[in-house]
Structure formats: C-alpha cells, structure tokens
Design a protein around this motif. Sequence first.
Motif, PDB file in Angstrom:
ATOM      1  N   ALA A 184       1.546  -7.148   8.720  1.00 42.46           N
ATOM      2  CA  ALA A 184       1.224  -8.563   8.497  1.00 42.46           C
ATOM      3  C   ALA A 184       1.291  -8.902   7.011  1.00 42.46           C
ATOM      4  CB  ALA A 184      -0.153  -8.892   9.059  1.00 42.46           C
ATOM      5  N   ALA A 185       0.801  -8.010   6.169  1.00 47.27           N
ATOM      6  CA  ALA A 185       0.881  -8.224   4.717  1.00 47.27           C
ATOM      7  C   ALA A 185       2.341  -8.274   4.262  1.00 47.27           C
ATOM      8  CB  ALA A 185       0.122  -7.127   3.975  1.00 47.27           C
ATOM      9  N   GLY A 220       1.107   0.291  10.543  1.00 43.86           N
ATOM     10  CA  GLY A 220      -0.017  -0.357  11.206  1.00 43.86           C
ATOM     11  C   GLY A 220       0.041  -1.868  11.077  1.00 43.86           C
ATOM     12  N   PRO A 221      -0.642  -2.579  11.979  1.00 43.91           N
ATOM     13  CA  PRO A 221      -0.520  -4.042  12.040  1.00 43.91           C
ATOM     14  C   PRO A 221      -0.982  -4.785  10.795  1.00 43.91           C
ATOM     15  CG  PRO A 221      -1.989  -3.209  13.772  1.00 43.91           C
ATOM     16  CD  PRO A 221      -1.450  -2.024  13.042  1.00 43.91           C
ATOM     17  N   ARG A 222      -2.041  -4.340  10.149  1.00 47.37           N
ATOM     18  CA  ARG A 222      -2.527  -5.038   8.945  1.00 47.37           C
ATOM     19  C   ARG A 222      -1.496  -5.003   7.829  1.00 47.37           C
ATOM     20  NH1 ARG A 222      -4.680  -3.504   4.337  1.00 47.37           N
ATOM     21  NH2 ARG A 222      -5.002  -1.353   4.995  1.00 47.37           N
ATOM     22  N   ARG A 223      -0.905  -3.852   7.615  1.00 47.11           N
ATOM     23  CA  ARG A 223       0.098  -3.737   6.546  1.00 47.11           C
ATOM     24  C   ARG A 223       1.391  -4.474   6.912  1.00 47.11           C
ATOM     25  NH1 ARG A 223      -2.340   1.620   6.194  1.00 47.11           N
ATOM     26  NH2 ARG A 223      -3.398   1.746   4.182  1.00 47.11           N
ATOM     27  N   SER A 269       3.796 -11.619   5.357  1.00 45.10           N
ATOM     28  CA  SER A 269       3.307 -12.754   4.566  1.00 45.10           C
ATOM     29  C   SER A 269       3.980 -12.805   3.202  1.00 45.10           C
ATOM     30  CB  SER A 269       1.787 -12.706   4.414  1.00 45.10           C
ATOM     31  OG  SER A 269       1.398 -11.642   3.585  1.00 45.10           O
ATOM     32  N   THR A 275       1.996   5.251   3.732  1.00 41.06           N
ATOM     33  CA  THR A 275       0.753   4.483   3.673  1.00 41.06           C
ATOM     34  C   THR A 275      -0.276   5.443   4.260  1.00 41.06           C
ATOM     35  OG1 THR A 275       1.219   3.384   5.789  1.00 41.06           O
ATOM     36  CG2 THR A 275       1.839   2.206   3.781  1.00 41.06           C
ATOM     37  N   ASP A 330       0.799  -1.235   0.000  1.00 39.52           N
ATOM     38  CA  ASP A 330       0.000   0.000   0.000  1.00 39.52           C
ATOM     39  C   ASP A 330       0.828   1.280   0.000  1.00 39.52           C
ATOM     40  OD1 ASP A 330      -2.369  -1.539   0.070  1.00 39.52           O
ATOM     41  OD2 ASP A 330      -2.327  -1.596   2.265  1.00 39.52           O
TER      42      ASP A 330
END
Length: 132
Positions: A125-126, A120-123, A129, A40, A26
Amino acid sequence: MAHPIMFDQADPLLGRLRGLALNFPDAAEKISHGHPAFFTTKVFAYYGGSVKIDGAYQRHEQSALILIEPAEREALLEDDRCYLPAYLGASGWIGLDLTDDTDWTEVEELLDASYRRTAGPRRVAALDSRRR
C-alpha cells in the motif's frame, strides 16, 4: 563457517540493482550466503546466483534473482538471459543475467513484482501510494 563474499562491491551492475531495490518502502540490504540480498521482512531479490550442471556449479555472478508469478516465470525461462537458480529455483525464483545493455526498466518491473509477493499489504500500500 561463514560464506565467502562472492561479489565485488564496486560492480556497477550491482550499484544499479542496489539503487532500484533500495528505493522500495522499508527495503534494506544484507549479505546472505555471500551475496547481496534485498529485503523487508522477507528477501525479494538477490545479486548473483548459480546453476548446477552435471554436479558442478556454474556461477552467474552478475545476475538478479527475483520471485515472480508462476506464469510470468515460465515465459521468462524461455529467454536466454534467464535461468533457474540452484536451490532457490525450486521455490519459484528465477535468475536474470545483467549486462551493460540490460533494460533497467524491465528489471525495476521485475523487482516490483517480487517485492509485491514478499513485502506484505502495508508495504505494498505504501508503494502504491508513492506511485499515484
């Protein structure tokens, strides 16, 4: 009044930094205060900075500004390539001068650290992964 553009779009060092920074999940680029900023939701890197010496600004046109952990920041400030940027240095940012001999693996690691502090945690984690 808008800030003047303070970089050369054709600068090959900017091109290398841009290629690394925009590879994060992102990530996007905008112009902030006349400099490229990679973000981001929050900015994780800038291209170009300055230091204030005796009331005057000394520009570091070909440098990356990043936000890293305080302990790592203190260690890097002992390196001649690094500086405490005007305005942002007080908030934990550090500047790294870039040259043709720059270790781009190191720059990517520093960008990664800065991204992880701001994305942030979601990004994050992405990002994790992708790297498995």
